[in-house]
Design an enzyme around this catalytic site. Structure first.
Site, PDB file in Angstrom:
ATOM      1  N   HIS A 111      10.777  37.331-114.869  1.00 55.45           N
ATOM      2  CA  HIS A 111      11.729  38.387-114.533  1.00 55.45           C
ATOM      3  C   HIS A 111      11.364  38.985-113.178  1.00 55.45           C
ATOM      4  CE1 HIS A 111       8.584  40.118-117.099  1.00 55.45           C
ATOM      5  NE2 HIS A 111       8.797  41.310-116.543  1.00 55.45           N
TER       6      HIS A 111
ATOM      7  N   HIS B 232      11.787  42.157-110.706  1.00 54.35           N
ATOM      8  CA  HIS B 232      12.088  43.583-110.715  1.00 54.35           C
ATOM      9  C   HIS B 232      12.782  43.945-109.399  1.00 54.35           C
ATOM     10  CE1 HIS B 232       9.481  44.936-114.115  1.00 54.35           C
ATOM     11  NE2 HIS B 232       8.848  43.814-113.830  1.00 54.35           N
TER      12      HIS B 232
ATOM     13  N   GLY C 130      -0.338  41.416-114.588  1.00 56.69           N
ATOM     14  CA  GLY C 130       0.403  42.432-115.313  1.00 56.69           C
ATOM     15  C   GLY C 130       1.618  41.942-116.071  1.00 56.69           C
ATOM     16  N   GLN C 131       1.846  40.630-116.124  1.00 52.80           N
ATOM     17  CA  GLN C 131       3.004  40.120-116.865  1.00 52.80           C
ATOM     18  C   GLN C 131       2.782  40.353-118.350  1.00 52.80           C
ATOM     19  OE1 GLN C 131       3.891  35.945-116.320  1.00 52.80           O
ATOM     20  NE2 GLN C 131       5.969  36.191-117.095  1.00 52.80           N
ATOM     21  N   THR C 132       3.696  41.081-118.993  1.00 54.54           N
ATOM     22  CA  THR C 132       3.555  41.391-120.413  1.00 54.54           C
ATOM     23  C   THR C 132       4.598  40.693-121.279  1.00 54.54           C
ATOM     24  OG1 THR C 132       4.888  43.385-120.154  1.00 54.54           O
ATOM     25  CG2 THR C 132       2.483  43.636-120.002  1.00 54.54           C
TER      26      THR C 132
END
Length: 134
Positions: free
Chosen positions: A102, A104, A95-97
């Site tokens: 980073h 969360h 799901g890394q876009t």
């Protein structure tokens, strides 16, 4: 491997973050308010250096990231938040876009979802409620 359609450092929103998103900083890392927060107070901890993976971070960068993570957690605890999800999306399949590492920090509050048990396991909803499986 991160999706090649993800912006490079020159177009990266974490390499040149909007000033209004900056929460705190260290020489090697920044804490930013999430532009699309899941809950109030959701923030992102990013290294200043444009790297995609936690595994590419130096020991000093990891130390800076986790120091800011703790600092943001303490700030939120002073506001009454006691529970958190901490997550990293590592690669496109996860799901890394944005191809900039980073972390969360997602504040959680009682009642913010109907069933919080399983936490991050809910990325696979059919397997999340492991306590119901016999």
């Amino acid at each position: 491997m991160v999706n090649s359609s993800i912006p490079s450092a020159s177009a990266c929103p974490f390499c040149q973050p909007a000033a209004e998103l900056l929460l705190c900083e260290r020489p090697l890392a920044l804490a930013l308010a999430d532009r699309y927060p899941l809950t109030p107070g959701h923030c992102l901890i990013v290294p200043r250096r444009h790297i995609a993976s936690l595994f590419d971070a130096t020991a000093a960068e990891r130390e800076a990231l986790f120091a800011l993570l703790s600092r943001c957690r303490e700030r939120l605890r002073r506001q009454g938040v006691v529970d958190f999800n901490i997550g990293i999306n590592e690669g496109a399949a996860a799901g890394q876009t944005i191809a900039h590492l980073h972390l969360h920090l997602i504040p959680r509050r009682s009642g913010d979802v109907a069933e919080p048990r399983g936490g991050v396991r809910w990325i696979f909803p059919d397997r999340a409620a492991y306590w119901e499986q016999s």
